[in-house]
Design a protein around this motif. Structure first.
Motif, PDB file in Angstrom:
ATOM      1  N   UNK A 117       0.830  -1.042  -0.071  1.00  0.00           N
ATOM      2  CA  UNK A 117      -0.189  -0.015   0.062  1.00  0.00           C
ATOM      3  C   UNK A 117       0.750   1.250   0.118  1.00  0.00           C
ATOM      4  N   UNK A 118       0.761   2.081  -1.167  1.00  0.00           N
ATOM      5  CA  UNK A 118       1.520   3.276  -1.045  1.00  0.00           C
ATOM      6  C   UNK A 118       0.485   4.427  -0.514  1.00  0.00           C
ATOM      7  N   UNK A 119       0.865   5.485  -0.472  1.00  0.00           N
ATOM      8  CA  UNK A 119       0.290   6.781   0.011  1.00  0.00           C
ATOM      9  C   UNK A 119      -1.149   6.838  -0.691  1.00  0.00           C
ATOM     10  N   UNK A 120      -1.240   6.598  -1.796  1.00  0.00           N
ATOM     11  CA  UNK A 120      -2.590   6.846  -2.508  1.00  0.00           C
ATOM     12  C   UNK A 120      -3.066   5.584  -3.400  1.00  0.00           C
ATOM     13  N   UNK A 121      -1.929   4.609  -3.761  1.00  0.00           N
ATOM     14  CA  UNK A 121      -2.373   3.502  -4.642  1.00  0.00           C
ATOM     15  C   UNK A 121      -1.687   2.254  -4.229  1.00  0.00           C
ATOM     16  N   UNK A 122      -1.981   1.254  -4.868  1.00  0.00           N
ATOM     17  CA  UNK A 122      -1.188   0.055  -4.591  1.00  0.00           C
ATOM     18  C   UNK A 122       0.073   0.070  -5.370  1.00  0.00           C
ATOM     19  N   UNK A 123       1.063  -0.442  -4.895  1.00  0.00           N
ATOM     20  CA  UNK A 123       2.353  -0.202  -5.590  1.00  0.00           C
ATOM     21  C   UNK A 123       2.934  -1.740  -5.698  1.00  0.00           C
ATOM     22  N   UNK A 124       4.078  -1.939  -6.143  1.00  0.00           N
ATOM     23  CA  UNK A 124       4.771  -3.319  -6.148  1.00  0.00           C
ATOM     24  C   UNK A 124       6.120  -2.792  -5.602  1.00  0.00           C
TER      25      UNK A 124
END
Length: 185
Positions: A117-124
């Protein structure tokens, strides 16, 4: 003047040995560190003997200090070139870039992936381990595929098992053989 030059040269030998011995101790290479320590001790006593043989010769003292400084610089360059040990790299990218993951694995790097979980979206996140001498290569490959990737590297103190201990070496050898065959063709 000749004794000051000799003191400087002896310091140029002493300090890189000191640097390498320290690194080997930190990396847990006890036997190599002990051998380097013995060499370090011999060179140290020689340099100090030259300086203490004539304490009124300030040129020897300056040569000792200057040789120490230049020796530290040379020691750091040697350590950087040797790149002893491993590095753990964490890569944070906006999308699951399978092409990047495949390329890293093809080059022999270990790669574990997870969605985070990134600040505003899913990241990898890619979690990777490599020999230190391949860190720049790793960063270059990631940057080619993901110029905005966030990359953090740190040195693990120890690790046990997993991909890195066996397959990484085999994959690297396979890649180098393939590369050599391509260059010769």
């Amino acid at each position: 003047m000749l004794s000051a030059l000799l003191v400087f040269i002896v310091q140029l030998a002493y300090v890189p040995v000191l640097t390498l011995r320290t690194i080997m101790m930190v990396k847990g290479m006890k036997e190599r560190a002990a051998a380097m320590g013995m060499l370090e001790g011999l060179v140290y006593v020689l340099a100090l003997g030259l300086v203490f043989s004539d304490l009124s010769n300030y040129l020897n003292m300056v040569a000792y200090a200057l040789g120490f400084a230049v020796g530290l610089y040379i020691g750091a360059i040697i350590e950087e070139k040797l790149a002893i040990g491993y590095v753990t790299l964490e890569v944070n990218i906006p999308t699951r870039n399978q092409e990047l993951i495949d390329r890293l694995r093809e080059l022999g790097f270990s790669v574990s992936t997870s969605a985070v979980e990134g600040m505003s979206s899913t990241r990898y996140q890619l979690d990777c381990t490599a020999r230190r001498d391949r860190e720049k290569e790793f960063i270059r490959v990631v940057s080619d595929f993901e110029p905005a990737a966030f990359i953090v590297s740190f040195e693990p103190r120890s690790f046990k098992g997993g991909y890195i201990t066996k397959a990484m070496k085999k994959r690297r050898e396979k890649y180098l053989k393939k590369k050599k065959n391509t260059e010769n063709a």
